[in-house]
Design a protein around this motif. Structure first.
Motif, mmCIF file in Angstrom:
data_model
loop_
_atom_site.group_PDB
_atom_site.id
_atom_site.type_symbol
_atom_site.label_atom_id
_atom_site.label_comp_id
_atom_site.label_asym_id
_atom_site.label_seq_id
_atom_site.Cartn_x
_atom_site.Cartn_y
_atom_site.Cartn_z
ATOM 1 N N THR A 117 40.611 74.363 52.303
ATOM 2 C CA THR A 117 41.646 76.005 52.720
ATOM 3 C C THR A 117 42.633 74.770 53.504
ATOM 4 N N SER A 128 44.589 70.377 51.011
ATOM 5 C CA SER A 128 44.610 71.397 50.170
ATOM 6 C C SER A 128 45.489 71.694 49.356
ATOM 7 N N LYS A 140 38.189 75.907 47.244
ATOM 8 C CA LYS A 140 38.776 77.027 47.397
ATOM 9 C C LYS A 140 40.264 76.265 47.711
ATOM 10 N N THR A 172 44.077 78.061 49.049
ATOM 11 C CA THR A 172 45.009 78.960 49.709
ATOM 12 C C THR A 172 46.054 79.656 49.539
ATOM 13 N N HIS A 229 38.959 82.691 48.175
ATOM 14 C CA HIS A 229 39.715 82.203 48.313
ATOM 15 C C HIS A 229 40.672 82.371 49.620
ATOM 16 N N GLU A 230 41.391 81.323 49.991
ATOM 17 C CA GLU A 230 42.094 81.779 51.830
ATOM 18 C C GLU A 230 43.367 82.384 51.412
#
Length: 245
Positions: free
Chosen positions: A239, A65, A90, A92, A115-116
């Motif tokens: 993510t 991530s 994506k 975080t 995106h997170e």
């Protein structure tokens, strides 16, 4: 002076007596062991695994991530978002509340681009110096702000300054959060050359790895190569929530 006579009693050691004595010894031994084990249980850590900070995801998962802590500026975010889009990755993003207040449209854009969203606290305070109530307030005030801005309820907490201990992660857990740390720190806030940032990530690349970044100029310049090289090594970039599944 008269002497007292001492009477000595002898217990006949027949089969029944021996069995009785053995039974008493066994019961006493069980009691001692039972109390010893109770003491040991009380001394064990009271935190469940999910209350500990996460430094990485499952080692069996060929994934990593990218996390981006956002506390200042926004000039390099557009290029970083474009790079993430280009490679269909994506990330975080962990936001400081004061930044969200200053850049609500940019916060919404990051959410809209898939995106997170994570919680970095309302202000960039030292968690270890905060009482339980003030730490919960730091998290919850920012949660409400991000929710009002984006409609998203956050459940991941990246402590400001990377300050974490069992108390902090336990309080965050009580507030409904997983505490997220990292396994690879780019230290990009020092603005090293892009090559240095790339090497710091690649040298710590591992299954379940979590990379810590910030929106700086050298990071924006290094991001494309970081993604390309990690993907070339077979890592899927997901993510944090996906990584921890």
């Amino acid at each position: 002076m008269s002497r007292r006579k001492v009477k000595i009693f002898y217990l006949p050691l027949n089969r029944d007596v021996l069995l009785g004595l053995i039974g008493v010894v066994m019961l006493l031994s069980f009691g001692v062991l039972h109390f010893d084990q109770s003491d040991q249980i009380q001394e064990q850590a009271v935190f469940n695994p999910q209350e500990k900070a996460y430094y990485q995801g499952p080692a069996a998962k060929k994934a990593m991530s990218l996390t981006i802590n956002v506390a200042w500026g926004e000039e390099y975010l557009p290029s970083m978002l474009d790079t993430l889009d280009k490679y269909q990755v994506k990330a975080t993003f962990f936001f400081i509340g004061r930044w969200v207040e200053k850049f609500p449209d940019k916060t919404k854009e990051i959410k809209e681009r898939g995106h997170e969203l994570g919680n970095h606290g309302y202000r960039h305070l030292h968690p270890k110096k905060l009482s339980k109530d003030k730490l919960i307030k730091l998290i919850k005030d920012n949660e409400e702000l991000i929710y009002k801005t984006t409609g998203i309820r956050t459940n991941l907490f990246a402590p400001p300054y990377g300050e974490v201990d069992d108390r902090i992660s336990e309080v965050a857990s009580e507030a409904g959060y997983k505490t997220i740390m990292w396994s690879a720190d780019t230290i990009d806030w020092q603005r090293p050359a892009p090559e240095v940032i790339i090497n710091r990530v690649l040298s710590k690349a591992q299954n379940g790895g979590i990379v810590l970044m910030h929106p700086t100029k050298p990071t924006s310049q290094a991001l494309a190569q970081i993604i390309e090289k990690l993907q070339a090594k077979g890592y899927k970039l997901v993510t944090v929530s996906e990584l921890l599944e």
